[in-house]
Design an enzyme around this catalytic site. Structure first.
Site, PDB file in Angstrom:
ATOM      1  N   HIS A 142      13.063  27.930  15.825  1.00  0.00           N
ATOM      2  CA  HIS A 142      12.632  28.146  14.433  1.00  0.00           C
ATOM      3  C   HIS A 142      12.904  26.907  13.555  1.00  0.00           C
ATOM      4  O   HIS A 142      13.773  26.924  12.684  1.00  0.00           O
ATOM      5  CB  HIS A 142      13.310  29.394  13.840  1.00  0.00           C
ATOM      6  CG  HIS A 142      12.516  29.985  12.706  1.00  0.00           C
ATOM      7  ND1 HIS A 142      12.454  31.325  12.454  1.00  0.00           N
ATOM      8  CD2 HIS A 142      11.747  29.403  11.739  1.00  0.00           C
ATOM      9  CE1 HIS A 142      11.690  31.550  11.391  1.00  0.00           C
ATOM     10  NE2 HIS A 142      11.252  30.394  10.949  1.00  0.00           N
ATOM     11  N   ARG A 152       5.647  34.254  12.486  1.00  0.00           N
ATOM     12  CA  ARG A 152       6.814  35.085  12.779  1.00  0.00           C
ATOM     13  C   ARG A 152       6.619  35.660  14.172  1.00  0.00           C
ATOM     14  O   ARG A 152       5.493  36.005  14.561  1.00  0.00           O
ATOM     15  CB  ARG A 152       6.934  36.240  11.765  1.00  0.00           C
ATOM     16  CG  ARG A 152       7.466  35.830  10.393  1.00  0.00           C
ATOM     17  CD  ARG A 152       8.931  35.391  10.431  1.00  0.00           C
ATOM     18  NE  ARG A 152       9.450  35.064   9.117  1.00  0.00           N
ATOM     19  CZ  ARG A 152       9.455  33.841   8.580  1.00  0.00           C
ATOM     20  NH1 ARG A 152       8.965  32.814   9.250  1.00  0.00           N
ATOM     21  NH2 ARG A 152       9.967  33.647   7.374  1.00  0.00           N
ATOM     22  N   GLU A 196      14.923  37.097  16.881  1.00  0.00           N
ATOM     23  CA  GLU A 196      15.726  35.877  16.770  1.00  0.00           C
ATOM     24  C   GLU A 196      17.185  36.221  16.503  1.00  0.00           C
ATOM     25  O   GLU A 196      17.446  37.136  15.732  1.00  0.00           O
ATOM     26  CB  GLU A 196      15.180  35.008  15.633  1.00  0.00           C
ATOM     27  CG  GLU A 196      13.801  34.486  15.963  1.00  0.00           C
ATOM     28  CD  GLU A 196      13.182  33.650  14.848  1.00  0.00           C
ATOM     29  OE1 GLU A 196      13.913  33.239  13.919  1.00  0.00           O
ATOM     30  OE2 GLU A 196      11.973  33.420  14.911  1.00  0.00           O
TER      31      GLU A 196
HETATM   32  C1  GLV Z   1      10.384  29.846   7.556  1.00  0.00           C
HETATM   33  O1  GLV Z   1      10.116  30.444   8.544  1.00  0.00           O
HETATM   34  C2  GLV Z   1       9.996  30.244   6.239  1.00  0.00           C
HETATM   35  O2  GLV Z   1       9.417  31.329   6.060  1.00  0.00           O
HETATM   36  O3  GLV Z   1      10.260  29.486   5.309  1.00  0.00           O
END
Ligand code: GLV
Length: 321
Positions: free
Chosen positions: A287, A240, A269
């Site tokens: 992402h 993250r 984001e």
């Molecule tokens: C993606 O970032 C997830 O946590 O599945």
């Protein structure tokens, strides 16, 4: 049709909205974009289940607005930092996620970012597309070697272990840092040696972040910690964005205090820090960790099964609380 209501916050692969809507009150088909906060608050009122994504903030306000009918929050993601799990637990709401089914896809992407950043793919491709390539250049876009380098994995959960597995093909030495050290047989299986975080950062040529975002990991890779990394090192983040102090990372890259970064996730984001956008040697993806058709379909099926299991008073396959 049952009288119970559910909210699906977005059209999602693997989530059979129409069949859910034949059984529960589900409202209008979900949008193809994140659900606006106002719509979410309006639609959760009196709902029994919410199937949401990491772009939905399921906080105390949402849980309170839903009220006592709410039994399940099923997140279409492995990370649950968008959900106030402590508050959900206090209210007797089960929170579920989608681990395992996205492990290999995310590890593939982490390793791809490692290679791409080491060999300056983004800068070099931009150069070519801009028509600036005049011919083979013995000095152009020199990268750093991956083969035989030291890889430091921060967060040796399933994704971290899958990244370690990929590194074997590159004869890398693997270090890892996790809150808890793995039992010796798991360390041997992963071919990885435990280090304190500061030692891992100082010894590694590549650092790959695979930790969940928690109060402990927020800002973990701070300015001070970044300064412990080797100037020729590469930082990869598939966890993250908030795990890294983005501004400090951008200035380390601009000042040449780090060789490169490969990032899939960002602090705010979809906003990407402007200094990162202009930082040399940054490979920046929007992402995409779990973004294969197979993984996303499997996430949808699992998120649906989690939701249905809780609503049918069965133990869900992937509970978080
Ligand atoms: C993606 O970032 C997830 O946590 O599945």
């Amino acid at each position: 049709m049952e009288d119970r209501a559910i909210v699906v916050t977005r059209r999602l692969p693997g989530v059979p909205f129409d069949s859910l809507a034949r059984r529960f009150r589900a409202g209008a088909p979900p949008p193809d974009a994140p659900m606006a906060r106002g719509d979410l608050l309006r639609r959760v009122r009196g709902a029994s289940g919410i199937l949401c994504t990491l772009a939905d903030r399921v906080d105390a306000e949402v849980l309170e607005t839903a009220g006592p009918s709410l039994k399940a929050v099923s997140n279409f993601a492995v990370g649950v930092n968008n959900v106030d799990v402590a508050e959900a637990t206090r209210r007797g709401v089960r929170v579920c996620n989608t681990p395992e089914v996205l492990t290999e896809a995310t590890a593939d992407l982490g390793f791809a970012l490692l290679l791409a950043a080491a060999r300056k793919f983004s800068d070099a491709e931009r150069f070519l597309r801009e028509g600036r390539w005049t011919g083979w250049d013995p000095w152009g876009f020199l990268g750093v070697p991956v083969h035989g380098a030291t890889l430091g994995i921060v967060g040796m959960g399933k994704i971290g272990a899958a990244v370690a597995k990929r590194s074997r093909g590159f004869s890398m030495r693997v270090l890892y840092h996790s809150r808890r050290r793995l039992p010796p047989e798991r360390e041997a299986e992963a071919g990885a040696s435990w280090r304190g975080l500061d030692d891992l950062l100082a010894e590694s040529d590549f650092v790959v972040l695979c930790v969940p975002l928690t109060a402990e990991t927020r800002g973990l890779i701070s300015r001070e910690r970044l300064s412990r990394m080797k100037p020729a090192a590469v930082l990869v983040n598939v966890a993250r964005g908030e795990v890294v102090e983005e501004e400090a990372l951008a200035s380390a890259l601009s000042a040449g205090r780090l060789f490169a970064a490969g990032l899939d996730v960002y602090e705010r984001e979809p906003v990407v820090h402007p200094a990162l956008l202009s930082a040399p040697s940054a490979v920046l993806l929007p992402h995409l960790g779990s973004a294969t058709g197979e993984a996303r379909e499997a996430m949808g099926r699992l998120a649906t099964e989690n939701l249905l299991a809780v609503l049918e008073h069965r133990e869900p396959p992937c509970p978080v609380n």
